[in-house]
Design a protein around this motif. Structure first.
Motif, PDB file in Angstrom:
ATOM      1  N   VAL A 110       0.822  -1.214   0.000  1.00  0.00           N
ATOM      2  CA  VAL A 110       0.000   0.000   0.000  1.00  0.00           C
ATOM      3  C   VAL A 110       0.859   1.269   0.000  1.00  0.00           C
ATOM      4  O   VAL A 110       0.819   2.063  -0.935  1.00  0.00           O
ATOM      5  CB  VAL A 110      -0.971   0.006   1.202  1.00  0.00           C
ATOM      6  N   THR A 113       3.913   1.296  -2.805  1.00  0.00           N
ATOM      7  CA  THR A 113       3.321   1.371  -4.138  1.00  0.00           C
ATOM      8  C   THR A 113       2.707   2.738  -4.394  1.00  0.00           C
ATOM      9  O   THR A 113       2.924   3.362  -5.438  1.00  0.00           O
ATOM     10  CB  THR A 113       2.245   0.286  -4.304  1.00  0.00           C
ATOM     11  N   THR A 114       1.946   3.246  -3.424  1.00  0.00           N
ATOM     12  CA  THR A 114       1.263   4.520  -3.596  1.00  0.00           C
ATOM     13  C   THR A 114       2.246   5.685  -3.629  1.00  0.00           C
ATOM     14  O   THR A 114       2.152   6.582  -4.481  1.00  0.00           O
ATOM     15  CB  THR A 114       0.248   4.738  -2.462  1.00  0.00           C
ATOM     16  N   HIS A 115       3.210   5.669  -2.712  1.00  0.00           N
ATOM     17  CA  HIS A 115       4.147   6.786  -2.618  1.00  0.00           C
ATOM     18  C   HIS A 115       5.067   6.843  -3.836  1.00  0.00           C
ATOM     19  O   HIS A 115       5.322   7.929  -4.387  1.00  0.00           O
ATOM     20  CB  HIS A 115       4.965   6.662  -1.331  1.00  0.00           C
ATOM     21  N   THR A 117       4.448   5.734  -6.806  1.00  0.00           N
ATOM     22  CA  THR A 117       3.616   6.215  -7.909  1.00  0.00           C
ATOM     23  C   THR A 117       3.449   7.728  -7.828  1.00  0.00           C
ATOM     24  O   THR A 117       3.574   8.444  -8.826  1.00  0.00           O
ATOM     25  CB  THR A 117       2.244   5.524  -7.878  1.00  0.00           C
ATOM     26  N   LYS A 118       3.159   8.224  -6.632  1.00  0.00           N
ATOM     27  CA  LYS A 118       2.971   9.664  -6.421  1.00  0.00           C
ATOM     28  C   LYS A 118       4.206  10.459  -6.829  1.00  0.00           C
ATOM     29  O   LYS A 118       4.119  11.478  -7.515  1.00  0.00           O
ATOM     30  CB  LYS A 118       2.670   9.907  -4.943  1.00  0.00           C
ATOM     31  N   ASN A 134       0.825  -1.929 -12.190  1.00  0.00           N
ATOM     32  CA  ASN A 134       0.717  -2.345 -10.794  1.00  0.00           C
ATOM     33  C   ASN A 134       0.311  -3.814 -10.723  1.00  0.00           C
ATOM     34  O   ASN A 134      -0.698  -4.220 -11.314  1.00  0.00           O
ATOM     35  CB  ASN A 134      -0.325  -1.491 -10.058  1.00  0.00           C
ATOM     36  N   TYR A 156      -7.043  -3.041  -2.689  1.00  0.00           N
ATOM     37  CA  TYR A 156      -6.663  -1.624  -2.680  1.00  0.00           C
ATOM     38  C   TYR A 156      -5.911  -1.265  -3.955  1.00  0.00           C
ATOM     39  O   TYR A 156      -6.188  -0.239  -4.594  1.00  0.00           O
ATOM     40  CB  TYR A 156      -5.779  -1.330  -1.461  1.00  0.00           C
ATOM     41  N   PHE A 160      -7.207   1.565  -6.514  1.00  0.00           N
ATOM     42  CA  PHE A 160      -6.331   2.725  -6.690  1.00  0.00           C
ATOM     43  C   PHE A 160      -5.926   2.871  -8.151  1.00  0.00           C
ATOM     44  O   PHE A 160      -5.982   3.974  -8.729  1.00  0.00           O
ATOM     45  CB  PHE A 160      -5.101   2.546  -5.797  1.00  0.00           C
ATOM     46  N   SER A 161      -5.553   1.768  -8.776  1.00  0.00           N
ATOM     47  CA  SER A 161      -5.098   1.806 -10.172  1.00  0.00           C
ATOM     48  C   SER A 161      -6.215   2.255 -11.106  1.00  0.00           C
ATOM     49  O   SER A 161      -6.005   3.092 -11.996  1.00  0.00           O
ATOM     50  CB  SER A 161      -4.586   0.430 -10.600  1.00  0.00           C
TER      51      SER A 161
END
Length: 258
Positions: A110, A113-115, A117-118, A134, A156, A160-161
């Motif tokens: 979570v 992967t999210t950070h 991508t950000k 992803n 998630y 998210f994707s």
């Protein structure tokens, strides 16, 4: 100009199968993995066989804020494609599994992967080109007793994707969630760390086939990619039955494959 791809979990499994597909298309590679020895082996093999530049980073991707560390070390290197592939599973009832290991999973699937991508997405949008792949799972489509957090984190990742794929329409950047079923990788070896092993072998695909499918889907800009007709069928089942029934079926499958 040569493009660059960053692949997490790039030293083995799906990550290592994806790497030569990018190399064949003349991408330089940045491979990130916890296993420094396997990273070096991958670098030697890829540079020898494909004549591309390969940079490696030995990082524990389950650590908080590791994404910022990676991007800082990248410096001026522009990342055109991001593959969030690294992951692992844990088998057992939530009441008995190890929290420390679960926290690592949550951080990896979570937060990292999210950070990551950000941090890399803004540059892609500014340049008007980018691809994000992803690695979600068929597990994303329903709850998963005995692997509750793994299923939840993959859910998630799928949600998210799909959401940011919609936000990015018209920017030149696409996001693809690859949702394979059981795949023969080292995942099966580590899924049971500290617990009873989960030995699901039914409907097992090869990492090479899944990687090829995912690579093609990413290049087409698909938002969700499910390899295999039977897996596509399984992904739709929870829509047509009560969730408690779908959950019970998943538990039954998990218990039979212990």
């Amino acid at each position: 100009m040569t493009k660059t791809v960053l692949i997490t979990g790039g030293a083995s499994g799906l990550g290592l199968e994806l790497a030569p597909l990018f190399a064949k298309d003349n991408y330089d590679l940045v491979l990130v993995d916890i296993n420094a020895k396997k990273l070096n082996e991958a670098k030697v093999y890829l540079e020898r066989d494909y004549k591309v530049n390969v940079r490696t980073m030995a990082k524990d991707l389950s650590q908080v804020n590791i994404s910022q560390e990676i991007v800082t070390e990248l410096g001026e290197t522009e990342i055109d494609v991001l593959v969030n592939n690294a992951g692992f599973g844990l088998f057992g009832t939530f009441a008995t599994t190890d929290w420390e290991r679960e926290a690592q999973m949550l951080n990896l699937h979570v937060l990292t992967t999210t950070h990551l991508t950000k941090l890399l997405l803004k540059g892609m949008v500014q340049r008007g080109f980018g691809r994000i792949l992803n690695l979600s799972s068929l597990a994303a489509f329903q709850p998963g007793p005995l692997m509750s957090l793994y299923y939840a984190t993959k859910g998630y990742m799928l949600s998210f994707s799909e959401a940011i794929a919609n936000e990015l329409k018209g920017t030149g950047v696409t996001v693809t969630a690859l949702c394979p079923g059981p795949t023969k990788t080292s995942f099966q070896e580590v899924v049971s760390s500290g617990t009873t092993e989960n030995k699901i072998t039914f409907n097992m695909a090869t990492a090479k086939d899944v990687a090829a499918y995912g690579y093609k889907a990413m290049n087409k800009g698909k938002s969700v990619a499910i390899p295999g007709g039977f897996n596509k069928f399984l992904a739709t089942l929870p829509r047509f039955m009560p969730r408690n029934v779908a959950t019970s079926i998943v538990r039954n499958i998990q218990e039979k494959n212990r």
